[in-house]
Design an enzyme around this catalytic site. Structure first.
Site, PDB file in Angstrom:
ATOM      1  N   ARG A  49       0.811  -1.215   0.000  1.00  0.00           N
ATOM      2  CA  ARG A  49       0.000   0.000   0.000  1.00  0.00           C
ATOM      3  C   ARG A  49       0.849   1.271   0.000  1.00  0.00           C
ATOM      4  O   ARG A  49       0.558   2.220  -0.726  1.00  0.00           O
ATOM      5  CB  ARG A  49      -0.950  -0.007   1.204  1.00  0.00           C
ATOM      6  CG  ARG A  49      -1.834   1.222   1.347  1.00  0.00           C
ATOM      7  CD  ARG A  49      -2.456   1.690   0.049  1.00  0.00           C
ATOM      8  NE  ARG A  49      -3.115   0.610  -0.691  1.00  0.00           N
ATOM      9  CZ  ARG A  49      -3.391   0.646  -1.988  1.00  0.00           C
ATOM     10  NH1 ARG A  49      -3.037   1.691  -2.715  1.00  0.00           N
ATOM     11  NH2 ARG A  49      -3.995  -0.359  -2.583  1.00  0.00           N
ATOM     12  N   LYS A  79       2.899  24.852  -3.073  1.00  0.00           N
ATOM     13  CA  LYS A  79       1.628  24.236  -2.681  1.00  0.00           C
ATOM     14  C   LYS A  79       1.736  22.718  -2.785  1.00  0.00           C
ATOM     15  O   LYS A  79       1.097  22.062  -3.595  1.00  0.00           O
ATOM     16  CB  LYS A  79       0.497  24.775  -3.547  1.00  0.00           C
ATOM     17  CG  LYS A  79       0.258  26.268  -3.344  1.00  0.00           C
ATOM     18  CD  LYS A  79      -0.813  26.798  -4.274  1.00  0.00           C
ATOM     19  CE  LYS A  79      -1.015  28.298  -4.080  1.00  0.00           C
ATOM     20  NZ  LYS A  79      -2.019  28.865  -5.004  1.00  0.00           N
ATOM     21  N   LYS A 106       5.344  38.646  -2.127  1.00  0.00           N
ATOM     22  CA  LYS A 106       4.015  38.430  -2.666  1.00  0.00           C
ATOM     23  C   LYS A 106       3.069  39.542  -2.215  1.00  0.00           C
ATOM     24  O   LYS A 106       3.493  40.516  -1.593  1.00  0.00           O
ATOM     25  CB  LYS A 106       3.516  37.048  -2.250  1.00  0.00           C
ATOM     26  CG  LYS A 106       4.387  35.915  -2.820  1.00  0.00           C
ATOM     27  CD  LYS A 106       3.964  34.558  -2.302  1.00  0.00           C
ATOM     28  CE  LYS A 106       2.612  34.134  -2.817  1.00  0.00           C
ATOM     29  NZ  LYS A 106       2.609  33.907  -4.271  1.00  0.00           N
ATOM     30  N   GLU A 141       5.882  39.710  -6.852  1.00  0.00           N
ATOM     31  CA  GLU A 141       4.589  39.449  -7.478  1.00  0.00           C
ATOM     32  C   GLU A 141       3.788  40.740  -7.588  1.00  0.00           C
ATOM     33  O   GLU A 141       3.743  41.529  -6.641  1.00  0.00           O
ATOM     34  CB  GLU A 141       3.813  38.442  -6.624  1.00  0.00           C
ATOM     35  CG  GLU A 141       2.378  38.204  -7.056  1.00  0.00           C
ATOM     36  CD  GLU A 141       1.613  37.401  -6.028  1.00  0.00           C
ATOM     37  OE1 GLU A 141       1.712  36.170  -6.068  1.00  0.00           O
ATOM     38  OE2 GLU A 141       0.928  38.001  -5.176  1.00  0.00           O
ATOM     39  N   ASP A 191       0.422  38.088 -11.637  1.00  0.00           N
ATOM     40  CA  ASP A 191      -0.526  37.163 -11.015  1.00  0.00           C
ATOM     41  C   ASP A 191      -1.958  37.458 -11.441  1.00  0.00           C
ATOM     42  O   ASP A 191      -2.443  38.586 -11.280  1.00  0.00           O
ATOM     43  CB  ASP A 191      -0.410  37.262  -9.493  1.00  0.00           C
ATOM     44  CG  ASP A 191      -1.218  36.201  -8.785  1.00  0.00           C
ATOM     45  OD1 ASP A 191      -1.171  35.032  -9.210  1.00  0.00           O
ATOM     46  OD2 ASP A 191      -1.905  36.531  -7.799  1.00  0.00           O
TER      47      ASP A 191
END
Length: 288
Positions: free
Chosen positions: A98, A133, A165, A199, A220
């Site tokens: 598994r 992410k 950002k 960004e 963005d």
């Protein structure tokens, strides 16, 4: 390339989670001397990633288990194709199954999605890259899977590069600080080998950011028309990265705007596991 340490760290933790005190079912159902041979087969077409991770699950469960890879990371495969053969003590083969499948299915799903996006931008010069992410604890594996699919990696962690950002810029604005001056001050504190990226989400932010001396500017959630204009404003003074609303339907149009890099968190946070199976047959047995 993934290192043995990276692989073993993840796989060992997964094996401990799955069988903290051993595999009770295998111990009470399978003869201790039974051996098994198993085939890793593709139940759908895709791109392979994680064959060394697959093998490690069996090696770390029982070093006597042998895994013969019939395909390499990055290889495309078809439905029904045999990708590896596993042989050894039946208890160990069943116990590791598994974890071996979970990780390889996850990685191959990411590689397959990445390859689809890479194919969609072929000929444009744009590169497909991932983001941070990723699944906590699995970043090294998932980033490797992106490379197997033909993509490239963004910064691995917060320690690798400067990337200001929207929240960073909002704090600067709240403090009444000038954006260009803040970027120049940040640049002065960095070593010459460290990249600096900022960004932006509006065209009017581009010139002040470029004036600060960035290496990379991220546009963005820009529309294709805005991306074209953004590339024109930057005019080769920095690498242009596009991010936001990236999928198989949009990525080609985004690439044709002239951007250098297209980043997509979906490569790792939205890729589905590929369907792979391990078909096991007992080959020998003995009384316990």
């Amino acid at each position: 390339m993934l290192t043995t340490i990276q692989i073993d760290t993840v796989v060992s933790a997964a094996l401990r989670e799955d069988a903290p005190w051993g595999d009770l079912t295998g111990e009470v159902f399978l003869p201790a001397a039974a051996t098994a041979t198993a085939s890793l087969r593709a139940r759908e077409a895709g791109v392979l990633s994680g064959i060394d991770v697959f093998a490690a699950a069996f090696r770390l469960t029982d070093p006597s288990v042998e895994v013969t890879a019939l395909a390499e990371d990055g290889d495309r495969f078809e439905t029904g194709q045999e990708l590896a053969v596993v042989s050894g003590p039946a208890r160990a083969v069943v116990q590791a199954e598994r974890i071996a499948l979970n990780l390889t299915q996850r990685m191959s799903g990411i590689a397959t999605l990445t390859r689809a996006l890479v194919d969609a931008v072929e000929g444009t010069g744009a590169r497909i890259t991932d983001t941070r992410k990723t699944t906590p604890g699995l970043r090294a594996l998932e980033r490797h899977a992106v490379r197997c699919g033909g993509g490239v990696n963004h910064r691995f962690s917060l320690s690798d590069a400067v990337m200001a950002k929207d929240n960073h810029l909002a704090i600067l604005q709240q403090q009444g600080l000038d954006l260009t001056a803040a970027i120049r001050a940040a640049r002065a504190r960095l070593g010459h080998t460290t990249a600096l990226e900022v960004e932006v989400d509006r065209l009017e932010q581009i010139e002040p950011v470029i004036a600060g001396g960035v290496d990379i500017i991220m546009l963005d959630n820009f529309t294709p028309e805005q991306l074209v204009r953004g590339v024109e404003i930057v005019a080769g003074r920095a690498i242009v990265e596009a991010s936001g609303t990236v999928n198989l339907e949009t990525v080609g149009e985004i690439a044709r705007t002239g951007v250098d890099v297209i980043s997509s968190g979906a490569l790792t946070h939205s890729a589905r596991h590929l369907d792979l199976g391990l078909d096991i047959a007992l080959t020998a047995g003995a009384e316990r």
